[in-house]
Design an enzyme around this catalytic site. Structure first.
Site, PDB file in Angstrom:
ATOM      1  N   LYS A  68     -21.141  14.148  -6.535  1.00 48.26           N
ATOM      2  CA  LYS A  68     -21.800  15.191  -7.325  1.00 48.26           C
ATOM      3  C   LYS A  68     -23.296  15.105  -7.096  1.00 48.26           C
ATOM      4  CE  LYS A  68     -21.488  18.071 -10.992  1.00 48.26           C
ATOM      5  NZ  LYS A  68     -22.246  18.996 -10.125  1.00 48.26           N
ATOM      6  N   LYS A  92     -26.939   7.268 -10.974  1.00 44.78           N
ATOM      7  CA  LYS A  92     -27.084   8.082 -12.179  1.00 44.78           C
ATOM      8  C   LYS A  92     -25.707   8.345 -12.806  1.00 44.78           C
ATOM      9  CE  LYS A  92     -30.292  11.134 -11.576  1.00 44.78           C
ATOM     10  NZ  LYS A  92     -31.027  12.374 -11.242  1.00 44.78           N
ATOM     11  N   LYS A 104     -26.062  14.816  -2.490  1.00 45.74           N
ATOM     12  CA  LYS A 104     -27.210  15.726  -2.625  1.00 45.74           C
ATOM     13  C   LYS A 104     -27.227  16.653  -1.421  1.00 45.74           C
ATOM     14  CE  LYS A 104     -30.559  16.385  -5.628  1.00 45.74           C
ATOM     15  NZ  LYS A 104     -30.522  16.105  -7.068  1.00 45.74           N
ATOM     16  N   THR A 188     -31.073  18.958 -18.709  1.00 45.19           N
ATOM     17  CA  THR A 188     -31.859  17.832 -18.184  1.00 45.19           C
ATOM     18  C   THR A 188     -33.006  17.524 -19.134  1.00 45.19           C
ATOM     19  OG1 THR A 188     -31.238  18.461 -15.954  1.00 45.19           O
ATOM     20  CG2 THR A 188     -33.104  16.960 -16.163  1.00 45.19           C
ATOM     21  N   ASN A 219     -37.911  24.136 -14.670  1.00 44.89           N
ATOM     22  CA  ASN A 219     -36.776  24.029 -15.591  1.00 44.89           C
ATOM     23  C   ASN A 219     -36.920  22.802 -16.495  1.00 44.89           C
ATOM     24  OD1 ASN A 219     -34.106  22.606 -16.186  1.00 44.89           O
ATOM     25  ND2 ASN A 219     -33.383  24.670 -15.798  1.00 44.89           N
ATOM     26  N   SER A 356     -23.327  19.043 -16.407  1.00 43.74           N
ATOM     27  CA  SER A 356     -22.571  19.537 -15.246  1.00 43.74           C
ATOM     28  C   SER A 356     -21.149  18.987 -15.297  1.00 43.74           C
ATOM     29  CB  SER A 356     -23.232  19.090 -13.945  1.00 43.74           C
ATOM     30  OG  SER A 356     -24.197  20.029 -13.542  1.00 43.74           O
TER      31      SER A 356
END
Ligand code: NAD
Length: 435
Positions: A68, A92, A104, A188, A219, A356
């Protein structure tokens, strides 16, 4: 981009390995990514010209589940950067106990120079190029810098066209009307906020307003500024790529956020105005912002912002990494010597991937939760894992970054060991002794 970003990132693993009993198998597995894909994306521009863009997708480790990680559109995107970001995603997801590994992706492009049609074609072209590499049980992308819900929607749409069925769980951070989760857009920032609520009182004096400077007003930065402002923190300075603004009295964040939003000519694509266009505030450079005398400094823009050049001049009492990798390894050593603690990215900004995960779960169930429920689940998870990281840091007397890696490594190690260890197969342990 610093060539050694990925080497620097891997050193964080070596630092943590000293404080945790970990098998050679785990360290070996985590030295290099599982797979790297580099693609060329031909895009027909509006003037008829054909341009070819370079794209990447790195799947770092899937020991704990499908991989992810976000997709970044930026002129500096390189394989070194994508490797590093995929490495951090692995840790993470483990810190937050999400059933995912890390990945990523990105495209080397300045998306602000593209028209809406060109951006749409580029996003769909990227999915055409990586479609065999991703999937709800394999690798699940999400937004990152200069990508947003609309782009995630185009990408999910394109993947569904290729598969000839609707596959919402292939990508997260989608518009809510296309299967996105309520609360993802601010997740986030909200995660950073919950981590700050748990940790900042440990580093600041009670009874006075806590002052904050935030680098980056996208964001993460703008939503965090808003949450902090509403909670009574004094946000002294914010910035974007053109520079920053400062007020000794604290900034009026809803007004600034409203201005930035109003300069978005198409909802959900890029804001054209800069915070610097606002009258009545003192202009400062991004470097000045980093050196302000505030309680909390929050880098929320790019990697490598606090370096050997400016680490000695940082005056904040604590730094919270909302961005990924904003502090170089050398700079961190300087900060450590100067007694400035750092709340690490792999914990602080994990709220996005956590929601997510909730989005992926909801897509697979076909049942959607309320925003209130999402916020509650996010708060619970961020607060609990922050507490566990803090207990490791204090009991072992190690920096919070090392503690977060120790916390993650324990979980990755369990998943590696569950597949069989050297002792299991040979009866011989690490030191060569029979067991
Ligand atoms: P964004 O594209 O929404 O905003 C980026 C902001 O950084 C913009 O305000 C831009 O003007 C500013 N900026 C760009 N270059 C700058 C520079 N040189 N100096 C100062 N400001 C600069 O991106 P975002 O989603 O807010 O991401 C910001 C950081 O947070 C990135 O490091 C990203 O990897 C990390 N992050 C984002 C998420 C997420 O869910 N969006 C999740 C985890 C981590």
């Amino acid at each position: 981009m610093n060539d050694s970003l990925f080497q620097d990132a891997k050193q964080q693993l070596n630092d943590a390995a000293k404080y945790v009993s970990i098998s050679d198998d785990t360290i070996e597995r985590l030295k290099e990514p599982k797979s790297r894909l580099i693609v060329s994306i031909p895009v027909r521009m509006d003037n008829g010209e054909l341009k070819v863009f370079k794209g990447y997708r790195v799947r770092y480790d899937d020991t704990r589940g499908p991989t992810k990680g976000g997709i970044r559109f930026h002129p500096n995107v390189s394989i070194d950067e994508v490797d590093s970001l995929a490495f951090w995603m692995t840790f993470k997801c483990a810190v937050l106990k999400l059933p995912f590994g890390g990945a990523k992706g990105g495209i080397t492009v300045d998306p602000k120079k593209l028209t809406r049609f060109e951006l749409d074609r580029l996003s769909r072209g990227y999915i055409n190029a990586i479609a065999d590499f991703i999937g709800p049980d394999v690798d699940i992308p999400a937004p990152d810098m200069y990508t947003n819900p609309m782009i995630m929607g185009w990408m999910m749409d394109q993947y569904s066209i290729i598969q000839r069925k609707i596959v919402p769980a292939v990508i997260t951070g989608k518009p809510v009307s296309m299967g996105g989760s309520l609360g993802r857009k601010t997740a986030t920032a909200m995660g950073v906020f919950f981590v700050m609520q748990s940790l900042i009182p440990k580093f600041t004096k009670s009874g006075k307003k806590i002052t904050v400077a935030i680098q980056g007003f996208g964001n993460v930065g703008s939503n965090l500024a808003d949450l902090l402002y509403q909670a009574g923190y004094q946000v002294m300075a914010v910035s974007d790529e053109t520079g920053g603004i400062y007020s000794a009295m604290g900034l009026d964040i809803p007004y600034i956020k409203g201005f930035k939003e109003s300069t978005r000519d198409l909802k959900e694509v890029y804001a054209k105005g800069s915070v610097r266009e606002l009258m009545g505030y003192e202009h400062i450079s991004n470097d000045d912002l980093l050196k302000l005398d505030v309680d909390v400094l929050v880098p929320a823009a790019l990697e490598n912002q606090i370096t050997c050049e400016n680490a000695a001049d940082i005056r904040a009492k604590v730094i919270v990494e909302a961005a990924n990798g904003p502090i170089t390894r050398e700079a961190e050593k300087v900060l450590e010597q100067r007694g400035i603690p750092v709340v690490p990215d792999i914990l602080a900004n994990a709220g996005g991937v956590t929601v997510s995960y909730f989005e992926w779960v909801q897509n697979r169930m076909g049942h959607y939760w309320s925003e209130e429920k999402i916020h509650g689940l996010l708060k619970e998870k961020m607060t609990e894992e922050t507490r566990m990281m803090w207990d490791i840091a204090t009991s072992k007397n190690i920096p919070m970054r090392t503690a977060a890696y120790v916390h993650a490594l324990n979980r990755i190690e369990q998943a590696v060991n569950a597949r069989g260890t050297k002792v299991y197969y040979t009866g011989v342990d690490k030191k060569g002794e029979d067991v």
